[in-house]
Write an enzyme that holds these catalytic residues in place. Sequence first.
Site, PDB file in Angstrom:
ATOM      1  CG  PHE A  12      -1.525   1.240   1.623  1.00 59.56           C
ATOM      2  CD1 PHE A  12      -2.180   2.068   0.702  1.00 59.56           C
ATOM      3  CD2 PHE A  12      -1.414   1.661   2.944  1.00 59.56           C
ATOM      4  CE1 PHE A  12      -2.702   3.293   1.099  1.00 59.56           C
ATOM      5  CE2 PHE A  12      -1.937   2.878   3.348  1.00 59.56           C
ATOM      6  CZ  PHE A  12      -2.568   3.698   2.428  1.00 59.56           C
ATOM      7  CG  PHE A  35       2.857 -12.033   3.165  1.00 61.86           C
ATOM      8  CD1 PHE A  35       1.902 -13.048   3.041  1.00 61.86           C
ATOM      9  CD2 PHE A  35       3.011 -11.423   4.408  1.00 61.86           C
ATOM     10  CE1 PHE A  35       1.121 -13.434   4.131  1.00 61.86           C
ATOM     11  CE2 PHE A  35       2.226 -11.806   5.491  1.00 61.86           C
ATOM     12  CZ  PHE A  35       1.282 -12.809   5.351  1.00 61.86           C
ATOM     13  CG  ASN A 100      19.555 -10.170   4.900  1.00 59.20           C
ATOM     14  OD1 ASN A 100      20.690 -10.528   5.208  1.00 59.20           O
ATOM     15  ND2 ASN A 100      18.530 -11.001   4.824  1.00 59.20           N
ATOM     16  CE  LYS A 106      30.175  -2.699   7.489  1.00 61.94           C
ATOM     17  NZ  LYS A 106      30.442  -4.001   8.093  1.00 61.94           N
ATOM     18  CE1 TYR A 146       4.075  -4.066  11.601  1.00 62.41           C
ATOM     19  CE2 TYR A 146       3.254  -2.747  13.425  1.00 62.41           C
ATOM     20  CZ  TYR A 146       3.616  -2.860  12.099  1.00 62.41           C
ATOM     21  OH  TYR A 146       3.516  -1.765  11.258  1.00 62.41           O
ATOM     22  CE1 TYR A 160      23.611  -4.250  11.637  1.00 65.52           C
ATOM     23  CE2 TYR A 160      24.929  -3.698   9.714  1.00 65.52           C
ATOM     24  CZ  TYR A 160      24.351  -4.636  10.532  1.00 65.52           C
ATOM     25  OH  TYR A 160      24.536  -5.970  10.262  1.00 65.52           O
ATOM     26  CB  THR A 176      -0.723   5.607   6.681  1.00 60.75           C
ATOM     27  OG1 THR A 176       0.156   6.318   7.553  1.00 60.75           O
ATOM     28  CG2 THR A 176      -0.693   6.249   5.305  1.00 60.75           C
ATOM     29  NE  ARG A 187      -3.391  -2.062   7.273  1.00 58.99           N
ATOM     30  CZ  ARG A 187      -2.307  -1.586   6.678  1.00 58.99           C
ATOM     31  NH1 ARG A 187      -1.503  -0.796   7.335  1.00 58.99           N
ATOM     32  NH2 ARG A 187      -2.027  -1.899   5.431  1.00 58.99           N
TER      33      ARG A 187
HETATM   34  P1  NAD Z   1       1.443  -3.550   3.247  1.00 59.60           P
HETATM   35  O1  NAD Z   1       1.207  -4.863   3.920  1.00 59.60           O
HETATM   36  O2  NAD Z   1       0.485  -3.086   2.219  1.00 59.60           O
HETATM   37  O3  NAD Z   1       2.892  -3.517   2.575  1.00 59.60           O
HETATM   38  C1  NAD Z   1       3.969  -4.286   3.031  1.00 59.60           C
HETATM   39  C2  NAD Z   1       4.701  -4.798   1.801  1.00 59.60           C
HETATM   40  O4  NAD Z   1       5.855  -5.527   2.214  1.00 59.60           O
HETATM   41  C3  NAD Z   1       3.848  -5.761   0.974  1.00 59.60           C
HETATM   42  O5  NAD Z   1       3.966  -5.438  -0.393  1.00 59.60           O
HETATM   43  C4  NAD Z   1       4.440  -7.134   1.282  1.00 59.60           C
HETATM   44  O6  NAD Z   1       4.244  -8.065   0.239  1.00 59.60           O
HETATM   45  C5  NAD Z   1       5.889  -6.778   1.503  1.00 59.60           C
HETATM   46  N1  NAD Z   1       6.621  -7.725   2.370  1.00 59.60           N
HETATM   47  C6  NAD Z   1       6.242  -8.211   3.571  1.00 59.60           C
HETATM   48  N2  NAD Z   1       7.207  -9.007   4.072  1.00 59.60           N
HETATM   49  C7  NAD Z   1       8.221  -9.009   3.153  1.00 59.60           C
HETATM   50  C8  NAD Z   1       9.481  -9.647   3.093  1.00 59.60           C
HETATM   51  N3  NAD Z   1       9.896 -10.443   4.081  1.00 59.60           N
HETATM   52  N4  NAD Z   1      10.265  -9.431   2.004  1.00 59.60           N
HETATM   53  C9  NAD Z   1       9.832  -8.637   0.995  1.00 59.60           C
HETATM   54  N5  NAD Z   1       8.653  -8.006   0.995  1.00 59.60           N
HETATM   55  C10 NAD Z   1       7.845  -8.196   2.068  1.00 59.60           C
HETATM   56  O7  NAD Z   1       1.590  -2.481   4.407  1.00 59.60           O
HETATM   57  P2  NAD Z   1       1.761  -0.906   4.366  1.00 59.60           P
HETATM   58  O8  NAD Z   1       0.606  -0.338   5.078  1.00 59.60           O
HETATM   59  O9  NAD Z   1       2.075  -0.446   3.003  1.00 59.60           O
HETATM   60  O10 NAD Z   1       3.027  -0.720   5.301  1.00 59.60           O
HETATM   61  C11 NAD Z   1       4.321  -0.508   4.772  1.00 59.60           C
HETATM   62  C12 NAD Z   1       5.302  -0.334   5.911  1.00 59.60           C
HETATM   63  O11 NAD Z   1       4.913   0.759   6.721  1.00 59.60           O
HETATM   64  C13 NAD Z   1       5.404  -1.545   6.826  1.00 59.60           C
HETATM   65  O12 NAD Z   1       6.750  -1.731   7.198  1.00 59.60           O
HETATM   66  C14 NAD Z   1       4.583  -1.145   8.021  1.00 59.60           C
HETATM   67  O13 NAD Z   1       5.031  -1.786   9.198  1.00 59.60           O
HETATM   68  C15 NAD Z   1       4.806   0.358   8.069  1.00 59.60           C
HETATM   69  N6  NAD Z   1       3.695   1.053   8.739  1.00 59.60           N
HETATM   70  C16 NAD Z   1       2.479   1.180   8.121  1.00 59.60           C
HETATM   71  C17 NAD Z   1       1.436   1.808   8.783  1.00 59.60           C
HETATM   72  C18 NAD Z   1       0.083   2.002   8.146  1.00 59.60           C
HETATM   73  O14 NAD Z   1      -0.821   2.521   8.803  1.00 59.60           O
HETATM   74  N7  NAD Z   1      -0.129   1.629   6.898  1.00 59.60           N
HETATM   75  C19 NAD Z   1       1.637   2.294  10.082  1.00 59.60           C
HETATM   76  C20 NAD Z   1       2.868   2.116  10.687  1.00 59.60           C
HETATM   77  C21 NAD Z   1       3.905   1.514  10.000  1.00 59.60           C
HETATM   78  N1  UDP Z   2     -11.077  -2.057  14.399  1.00 64.21           N
HETATM   79  C1  UDP Z   2     -12.450  -2.149  14.477  1.00 64.21           C
HETATM   80  N2  UDP Z   2     -13.116  -2.836  13.500  1.00 64.21           N
HETATM   81  C2  UDP Z   2     -12.462  -3.396  12.453  1.00 64.21           C
HETATM   82  C3  UDP Z   2     -11.076  -3.287  12.359  1.00 64.21           C
HETATM   83  C4  UDP Z   2     -10.396  -2.604  13.354  1.00 64.21           C
HETATM   84  O1  UDP Z   2     -13.075  -1.635  15.410  1.00 64.21           O
HETATM   85  O2  UDP Z   2     -13.170  -4.004  11.601  1.00 64.21           O
HETATM   86  C5  UDP Z   2     -10.365  -1.298  15.444  1.00 64.21           C
HETATM   87  C6  UDP Z   2      -9.199  -2.031  16.089  1.00 64.21           C
HETATM   88  O3  UDP Z   2      -9.646  -2.817  17.186  1.00 64.21           O
HETATM   89  C7  UDP Z   2      -8.322  -0.875  16.527  1.00 64.21           C
HETATM   90  C8  UDP Z   2      -8.557   0.189  15.452  1.00 64.21           C
HETATM   91  O4  UDP Z   2      -9.783  -0.161  14.825  1.00 64.21           O
HETATM   92  O5  UDP Z   2      -8.745  -0.382  17.764  1.00 64.21           O
HETATM   93  C9  UDP Z   2      -7.460   0.246  14.408  1.00 64.21           C
HETATM   94  O6  UDP Z   2      -7.244  -1.059  13.939  1.00 64.21           O
HETATM   95  P1  UDP Z   2      -6.244  -1.403  12.770  1.00 64.21           P
HETATM   96  O7  UDP Z   2      -6.225  -2.900  12.631  1.00 64.21           O
HETATM   97  O8  UDP Z   2      -6.584  -0.603  11.578  1.00 64.21           O
HETATM   98  O9  UDP Z   2      -4.822  -0.885  13.237  1.00 64.21           O
HETATM   99  P2  UDP Z   2      -4.046  -0.789  14.635  1.00 64.21           P
HETATM  100  O10 UDP Z   2      -3.960   0.664  14.872  1.00 64.21           O
HETATM  101  O11 UDP Z   2      -4.799  -1.485  15.714  1.00 64.21           O
HETATM  102  O12 UDP Z   2      -2.760  -1.456  14.348  1.00 64.21           O
END
Ligand code: NAD
Ligand code: UDP
Length: 314
Positions: A12, A35, A100, A106, A146, A160, A176, A187
């Site tokens: 995303f 994934f 990795n 590095k 996580y 590092y 986000t 989510r």
């Molecule tokens: P997402 O699940 O859509 O994207 C994660 C991507 O990483 C996917 O394309 C998945 O296939 C790939 N991936 C997972 N494990 C992998 C691996 N071992 N090797 C290669 N690729 C791998 O999630 P997102 O919302 O786009 O989040 C992206 C990053 O931002 C993540 O690291 C997440 O922890 C961080 N983040 C997102 C949010 C949010 O609200 N979206 C909030 C906090 C942190």
């Molecule tokens: N949540 C909810 N209904 C849903 C999905 C999530 O009420 O169908 C709630 C969840 O319990 C949390 C908040 O919405 O309190 C945000 O959940 P999300 O999984 O998006 O991300 P989190 O911030 O918990 O990692």
Amino acid sequence: MSTILVTGGAGFIGSHLCDALVKQGNYVICVDNLFTGSKENITHLLNNPLFEFVEHDIINPFFADKKIDQIYNLACPASPIHYQFNAIRTIKANTLGVINMLGLAKKHKARILQASTSEVYGDPLVHPQVETYFGNVNSFGPRSCYDEGKRVAESLFFEYNKEHNVDIRIARIFNTYGPKMSKNDGRVVSNFIVQALENKEVTVYGAGSQTRSFCFVSDLVAGLVALMNSDVSVPVNLGNPEEYTVLDFAKKIIALSGASSKIVFNTLPKDDPCKRKPDISRAQQMLAWNPAVSVDEGLKQTIAYFKTITNSKS
Ligand code: NAD
Ligand code: UDP
């Protein structure tokens, strides 16, 4: 022109980031194991000479044949249902995978940015959360793969930098949302919008009194790029401080979707944080960054996107 590696680039946030970096004229190598990401998110980039996709799991070492200038490390499932699906793999992505990528940085003398998270604050006892708060995290619960994974990733970045002088950036990303979130991501934003658009029951977990603060993806991407290109090597919160209870958020989405959905109350998952809101003073002062898209505007765009996608998209 810089050569930039984006891990998790088919996900995303990663796919929006790839778009922005290619648009700026950079050569982007997107590394993803697909994934939770999808090639559909990057189809429009596949024939672009400035873009290359490599299907690869960062748990295994990655060798680049071009000199890499910057690495954005986003590879990690972000939705609780996905990161808990194979918790040990999530820990591996955040330990072996991060090592990795730091090793690659590095070797190439590249700057590397880690997509950290507000989850490093756990169920916070300080509100709003400032970067100097150490957090309240359960190391032995369903979210720990996580939360603790992202915490050890920050520690690895710190070490590092200290031991090998790797040039690091750490973005603590808060919830986000936006177009290209996957429909079955689990989510809150995608669940509520998909349920509302189908006039199905909207599933609030617990009483819905827990809070979250929602940032639109274009703002987040602008923050990531600003941080990467700054000289700030301490962790920086990136998020929109507009805070809602989950119940009020459900009502807002139902109203904006024009839906007739009822709200139902399901069991609150264990260790679900009670409140979350970023203090973004550091990003404002050090990066001159501010979110520009209001939650109402961002939700309208996201609802419009979900209206256009077919049932086949997962
Ligand atoms: P997402 O699940 O859509 O994207 C994660 C991507 O990483 C996917 O394309 C998945 O296939 C790939 N991936 C997972 N494990 C992998 C691996 N071992 N090797 C290669 N690729 C791998 O999630 P997102 O919302 O786009 O989040 C992206 C990053 O931002 C993540 O690291 C997440 O922890 C961080 N983040 C997102 C949010 C949010 O609200 N979206 C909030 C906090 C942190
Ligand atoms: N949540 C909810 N209904 C849903 C999905 C999530 O009420 O169908 C709630 C969840 O319990 C949390 C908040 O919405 O309190 C945000 O959940 P999300 O999984 O998006 O991300 P989190 O911030 O918990 O990692």
